[in-house]
Design an enzyme around this catalytic site. Structure first.
Site, PDB file in Angstrom:
ATOM      1  N   ASP A  98       0.840  -1.201   0.000  1.00  0.00           N
ATOM      2  CA  ASP A  98       0.000   0.000   0.000  1.00  0.00           C
ATOM      3  C   ASP A  98       0.871   1.246   0.000  1.00  0.00           C
ATOM      4  O   ASP A  98       2.086   1.184   0.283  1.00  0.00           O
ATOM      5  CB  ASP A  98      -0.936   0.016   1.205  1.00  0.00           C
ATOM      6  CG  ASP A  98      -0.198   0.092   2.540  1.00  0.00           C
ATOM      7  OD1 ASP A  98       0.800  -0.644   2.708  1.00  0.00           O
ATOM      8  OD2 ASP A  98      -0.600   0.895   3.406  1.00  0.00           O
ATOM      9  N   GLU A 162      -0.014  -0.873   5.832  1.00  0.00           N
ATOM     10  CA  GLU A 162       1.087  -0.323   6.629  1.00  0.00           C
ATOM     11  C   GLU A 162       0.951   1.179   6.803  1.00  0.00           C
ATOM     12  O   GLU A 162       1.233   1.718   7.875  1.00  0.00           O
ATOM     13  CB  GLU A 162       2.428  -0.666   5.973  1.00  0.00           C
ATOM     14  CG  GLU A 162       3.645  -0.420   6.861  1.00  0.00           C
ATOM     15  CD  GLU A 162       4.158   1.015   6.825  1.00  0.00           C
ATOM     16  OE1 GLU A 162       4.933   1.396   7.725  1.00  0.00           O
ATOM     17  OE2 GLU A 162       3.795   1.762   5.888  1.00  0.00           O
TER      18      GLU A 162
END
Length: 479
Positions: A98, A162
């Site tokens: 991400d 994250e």
């Protein structure tokens, strides 16, 4: 046992193809903090799993369920396993797929279109963290196509949240550890995280520590609606005035945190520590390069700057949300509701648990002194603990040797503590009981999270070779 020359040659000869792989990865708008883009984040995880499977990895997409208090599906944990030879060591590799939002992107092309300009590749996620993740895929491809056996067993854990606090990750790790011999982490000998950066643009580093973080919001509410300053200025208590006064109480312009009880917990550095920081290859010009040539440093002594980044806590005010969220003219509004965001970066022995009451009680007490009729609410939004690892472990010795093989003995790596926060490092260390290493690919000027993020082609290709060489050095390490 070093990596065979055929591996190095393969990586160097496939630069264009590996850039194309990164180009595809960057094209996925996997912004985990944007609910509207959540389906794309999930799609990115599926794509990554498919890529790993094509390279011989056994893949499981672990479903983390729904995000707390929402109907949003959390992105998968992409779990990969290759190799089950009990005579070989097993390395756990962590990264994330991400990215941060790309609002205000300053590049010449779309932030999700990789733009290669000479040695620089611009695009959101290029260095954080899609470049390093693709680096591991490059390593796998080279071994597969050259019909080389990997020198170690590898377990991959790539997450998709994250940049949004990693919800569900710690629980997954704890649950799998409790499963023992049937758990995903059974047999892991060491951990390698590839989600950070060099300290400078000229010398590699190995990172053995990170600061923790405690993130807060502070909301102040006044009148029911925004008010006209010409009509109501000096008639009512203004939330923005209260907010500015309170924020000014948190930290000095020197960087010293003025919340009572925070700085007092951190012991001063010893003479040996000061000497260590003095010997790290860091210059004032490195910081000025990162700040665009602006002379805004708190000290001109490199050792003091490094200790400010690695050894001491810091408090940063990130912004105030109120009237001027958009550039729509010269407003003269008294905002009714405003919200500020700030965070503390923590070093041992500071923890979120022991700074939360210090911060909240201090702000409520200071607000009371203002005699304001407005309402205040301070919220702790999340955080993570600081971590310091054992840099004398064979895991670090392997990474040190690999770095020297690829970059040359003259560019031996500095051992540093990261100023940023990667909470999963402590989770791995405590839950698995194994040594954790941070092995960066990118340079200090890559601008992760910035409006012009990039990764150098040279770092991408040599970083791929470092990853591969590291595996061979781990295999050869004396335990």
């Amino acid at each position: 046992m070093a990596a065979p020359s055929s591996f190095n040659d393969y990586v160097n000869n496939h630069t264009a193809a590996f850039i194309d792989r990164l180009r595809i990865a960057v094209s996925y708008k996997s912004v985990s903090g944007d609910s509207e883009l959540r389906p794309i984040v999930i799609e990115t995880g599926r794509w990554l799993g498919t890529q790993l499977e094509s390279l011989g990895v056994t893949v499981k997409l672990h479903d983390l369920g729904k995000q707390k208090d929402t109907d949003l599906q959390l992105p998968y944990l992409v779990l990969g396993s290759i190799g089950a030879d009990t005579s070989k060591k097993t390395v756990l590799v962590y990264g994330h797929y991400d990215v941060m939002p790309a609002t205000g992107w300053r590049g010449s092309s779309d932030p999700f279109t990789l733009d290669v300009e000479g040695d620089e590749m611009y695009g959101r996620g290029s260095t954080d963290d899609k470049g390093p993740v693709m680096g591991w895929l490059n390593v796998l491809e080279a071994h597969k196509n050259l019909e080389l056996s990997l020198p170690v067993n590898i377990r991959f854990l790539f997450e998709g949240m994250e940049e949004a606090g990693s919800p569900g990750l710690d629980k997954f790790i704890g649950d799998e550890v409790q499963k023992g011999a049937t758990g995903f982490f059974h047999g892991v000998d060491c951990v390698c995280i590839t989600d950070n950066y060099w300290l400078t643009t000229r010398r590699p580093v190995l990172t053995y520590g990170v600061r923790g973080i405690a993130y807060f919001t502070m909301d102040i509410t006044g009148a029911k609606d925004d008010m006209h300053s010409g009509l109501y200025g000096r008639m009512i208590h203004e939330p923005m005035t209260d907010m500015v006064k309170l924020l000014s109480k948190l930290v000095e312009t020197t960087g010293v945190i003025t919340v009572p009880g925070v700085e007092d917990q951190v012991p001063p550095p010893t003479d040996e520590e000061r000497e260590y920081y003095r010997l790290v290859d860091y210059r004032l010009s490195d910081l000025r390069n990162d700040t665009g040539g602006r002379q805004v440093e708190l000290s001109e002594e490199p050792a003091d700057l490094l200790m400010g980044r690695m050894r001491f806590p810091s408090l940063s005010i990130h912004g105030i949300r109120g009237t001027f969220d958009t550039n729509d003219g010269l407003k003269t509004i008294i905002p009714a509701n405003i919200s500020a965001r700030f965070s503390l970066r923590l070093v041992e022995p500071l923890t979120p648990d022991n700074v939360i009451p210090l911060v909240t009680e201090f702000l409520y007490a200071e607000f009371a002194k203002l005699n304001s009729k407005n309402q205040i609410k301070v919220n702790y939004e999340g955080g993570g603990l600081p971590w310091v690892g054992d840099r004398s472990h064979w895991n670090y010795q392997a990474a040190d040797a690999a770095t020297k093989v690829v970059w040359g003995n003259s560019l031996y790596p500095n051992y540093v503590r990261e100023g940023g926060s990667i909470p999963v490092t402590l989770t791995f260390s405590e839950q698995l009981g194994k040594n954790v290493l941070l092995l960066p690919m990118g340079q200090s000027d890559d601008g992760a999270h910035s409006t012009l993020e990039k990764l150098n082609v040279s770092n991408y290709i040599k970083g791929t070779i470092v990853f591969g060489e590291y595996l061979y050095q781990v295999a050869n390490a004396q335990t």
